[in-house]
Write a protein that holds these residues in place. Structure first.
Motif, mmCIF file in Angstrom:
data_model
loop_
_atom_site.group_PDB
_atom_site.id
_atom_site.type_symbol
_atom_site.label_atom_id
_atom_site.label_comp_id
_atom_site.label_asym_id
_atom_site.label_seq_id
_atom_site.Cartn_x
_atom_site.Cartn_y
_atom_site.Cartn_z
ATOM 1 N N GLU A 115 9.000 3.566 26.933
ATOM 2 C CA GLU A 115 8.958 4.581 27.778
ATOM 3 C C GLU A 115 9.131 4.536 29.049
ATOM 4 O O GLU A 115 9.986 5.405 29.867
ATOM 5 N N ASN A 116 8.515 3.449 29.561
ATOM 6 C CA ASN A 116 8.791 3.130 31.004
ATOM 7 C C ASN A 116 10.384 2.864 31.356
ATOM 8 O O ASN A 116 10.617 2.948 32.525
ATOM 9 N N MET A 117 10.933 2.192 30.528
ATOM 10 C CA MET A 117 12.386 1.823 30.675
ATOM 11 C C MET A 117 13.126 3.154 30.628
ATOM 12 O O MET A 117 14.532 2.786 30.720
ATOM 13 N N GLY A 118 12.779 4.171 30.186
ATOM 14 C CA GLY A 118 13.414 5.470 30.326
ATOM 15 C C GLY A 118 14.470 5.623 29.000
ATOM 16 O O GLY A 118 15.511 5.992 28.956
ATOM 17 N N ILE A 119 14.023 5.116 27.624
ATOM 18 C CA ILE A 119 14.764 4.967 26.697
ATOM 19 C C ILE A 119 14.457 6.373 25.669
ATOM 20 O O ILE A 119 13.634 6.825 25.900
ATOM 21 N N GLU A 120 15.722 6.646 25.164
ATOM 22 C CA GLU A 120 15.781 8.046 24.582
ATOM 23 C C GLU A 120 14.476 7.965 23.415
ATOM 24 O O GLU A 120 14.382 6.778 22.632
ATOM 25 N N PRO A 121 13.968 9.193 23.074
ATOM 26 C CA PRO A 121 12.883 9.185 22.209
ATOM 27 C C PRO A 121 13.457 8.639 20.815
ATOM 28 O O PRO A 121 12.251 8.027 20.297
ATOM 29 N N GLU A 122 14.270 8.894 20.141
ATOM 30 C CA GLU A 122 14.702 8.572 18.982
ATOM 31 C C GLU A 122 14.810 6.896 18.718
ATOM 32 O O GLU A 122 14.200 6.153 17.785
ATOM 33 N N ASN A 123 15.217 6.478 19.984
ATOM 34 C CA ASN A 123 15.385 4.928 19.746
ATOM 35 C C ASN A 123 14.023 4.361 20.098
ATOM 36 O O ASN A 123 13.716 3.223 19.544
ATOM 37 N N ILE A 124 13.100 5.086 20.885
ATOM 38 C CA ILE A 124 11.786 4.467 20.928
ATOM 39 C C ILE A 124 11.047 4.359 19.654
ATOM 40 O O ILE A 124 10.636 3.280 19.326
#
Lengths: 282, 266
Positions: A115-124
């Motif tokens: 989340e801190n790295m700004g990754i897309e929700p689906e990918n998280i």
């Protein structure tokens, strides 16, 4: 180029007297050279206060060297622009599992890094699933961390780091607060990551039994690296380890004493099986 | 004994209320609390009761959990009731010595108890059906406009959720410190009030020291996991309004309309 290399690393901290005035400088790390290549399992051993945790904090820009340099994947750790790339590449797991849980449920905690790295929700979601499966904690994904055992918490912490897809994981005495079962769980998880996923592992510990699995061991004392080599090489120097306030694994010690008593046993026995084989042959 | 304290107690279940967007629940609770003060009549209470009862029914949370929160304010309830009973002027019901109980006072006291009970139960429904993290998420998102006023919304939400995570940890720690002090002969259970308060100092000092140490550890752990404030941060489960949330808003609007009508008519 090696994944991590430290050259003439020195770290000093300011000692203060009761009034808060500068009293002098203490060297926690003194001219340390360290080379760690990709896919290695490295153990850093040392008694309390030997500077091993301070060294660990240099590897992901939590502390900056007073003198000398640390390179991670070719980046200088003091480079302010690269600091997040470095922290992404080198994950850290700390001693106290309770003090590194950020989420109120396991899944959320693992998601914190991505989340801190700004990754897309689906990918998280994918990353969370994948890393929890790797440490065999996927079934507990909806549990509150406070309901887990120490070993389970520490595995969640490892998953939290894994979800950031690091190149290397530094574990700072991850088993010091765990019971034997938890210790075994964590070590098994770490070895699995190294063997199967080929992730570089730097394990800081003062438990000799854990260091047996490493490819390479560094022994630190009073800020220096005093010994280094494969577990076999290091553990065959029992007396030298003793001088550095460290012990050897029980089996190694037994083999050492037996050899001293006149039995024909080579130095550097690491496992019970090896000792058994030796004894049977002689 | 200390483990019985429950704060932000979430009851895991699978109900419509659990699935609702936390923003709906936050806003709904706020409106509900306000609505309790919009009427004076008996009919108003019927509407509020029906609404509350149906919420309890669809929440799948056992009723005894709902009223657990009331225990904490029991004394406050009694105190308010007694004060209202004796101090409201009006027609005299009973009178002895210098104290008179009036009919209005009795009525007012009963209503006050009901109101406070409903208030606590209503907000309990929210905390019981929403995970703390969901709640802070909801707060963060619905308060985002305050960023314009330079209010650090993300930081406050993060602090709240960390505080919630650490409540069980610190409770356990307190328990451990108490036991450690008792093992060395500390006495927390006898003596007068001042004595007992002074006995708390040896608990609070180590508790604070350890809390600071934990905070330091946590900060390191957060930094090494790339935490750098709210900017550029994504969410694993971003809040998005669904159909059920719109329906919930409509139901809420209907309820408020009812209450206002009742408040004007009766």
């Amino acid at each position: 180029m090696n994944l991590i290399s430290a050259r003439k690393l020195i770290f000093e901290y300011v000692r203060r007297d009761k009034n808060g005035d500068v009293d002098g400088f203490s060297r926690a790390i003194d001219e340390v050279d360290l080379e760690i290549s990709r896919g290695d399992f490295v153990a850093i051993l040392g008694p309390n206060g030997s500077g091993k945790s301070t060294l660990a904090k240099h590897l992901n820009s939590l502390l900056f060297p007073t003198e000398g340099t640390v390179f991670v994947d070719g980046w200088d750790t003091t480079d302010a622009e690269k600091i997040w790339d470095i922290r992404k590449s080198v994950g850290m797991v700390f001693q106290n599992p309770e003090n590194q849980m950020i989420g109120t449920i396991v899944e959320e905690d693992v998601a914190f890094g991505p989340e801190n790295m700004g990754i897309e929700p689906e990918n998280i979601k994918e990353r969370v699933k994948e890393s929890l499966t790797m440490v065999e904690m996927y079934d507990h994904r909806k549990t509150s961390p406070s309901k887990l055992s120490g070993g389970q918490k520490q595995r969640v912490a490892i998953a939290g780091v894994l979800a950031m897809h690091p190149k290397c994981i530094v574990l700072d005495e991850p088993t010091a607060m765990l019971d034997p079962v938890g210790r075994e769980e964590v070590i098994r998880a770490i070895r699995g990551l190294n063997d199967v996923e080929n992730i570089t592992i730097i394990l800081i510990t003062h438990n000799m039994e854990e260091a047996v699995f490493a490819d390479k061991i560094y022994v630190m004392n009073e800020g220096h690296i005093v010994m280094s080599g494969t577990p076999k090489e290091v553990f065959s120097r029992v007396d030298e380890l003793r001088e550095n306030r460290l012990n050897v694994p029980e089996v190694t010690l037994l083999a050492h004493e037996l050899a001293k008593a006149g039995l024909n046993i080579p130095p550097g026995i690491l496992t019970r099986k090896e000792l058994c084989n030796c004894l049977c042959r002689s | 004994m200390i483990r019985e304290i429950t704060l932000g107690q979430y009851y895991p279940a699978d109900s419509v209320l659990h699935r609702l967007d936390p923003r709906v629940k936050l806003f709904g609770t706020l409106l509900y609390v306000i609505s309790l003060f919009l009427f004076q009549s008996f009919t108003g209470y019927i509407v509020a009761t029906v609404f509350l009862a149906s919420l309890i029914a669809i929440s799948h949370v056992p009723v005894k959990f709902m009223f657990r929160g009331l225990k904490a304010i029991f004394i406050l309830l009694i105190f308010t009731a007694v004060l209202n009973m004796f101090l409201t002027p009006g027609r005299e019901l009973v009178s002895f010595w210098k104290i008179t109980i009036t009919i209005e006072g009795l009525r007012f006291a009963a209503f006050m108890i009901l109101r406070l009970t409903y208030l606590i139960t209503g907000s309990s429904i929210m905390t019981l059906t929403t995970t703390p993290s969901n709640l802070t998420d909801g707060l963060e998102k619905s308060m985002r406009w305050m960023n314009i006023l330079k209010v650090p919304v993300h930081e406050i939400a993060m602090m709240m959720s960390i505080a919630l995570t650490f409540i069980p940890v610190l409770l356990e720690e307190t328990d451990r410190i108490i036991k450690a002090q008792q093992a060395r002969g500390a006495d927390f259970e006898s003596g007068n009030l001042i004595h007992r308060i002074r006995a708390l100092v040896p608990i609070l000092v180590p508790l604070f020291v350890s809390a600071f140490r934990r905070a330091n550890d946590l900060a390191l752990a957060m930094e090494s996991r790339c935490y750098r404030g709210g900017e550029g941060r994504t969410k694993m489960r971003p809040l998005r309004y669904e159909r059920r949330d719109i329906i919930a808003y409509l139901v809420l609007a209907l309820y408020i309309a009812c209450i206002i009508t009742v408040g004007i008519l009766f």
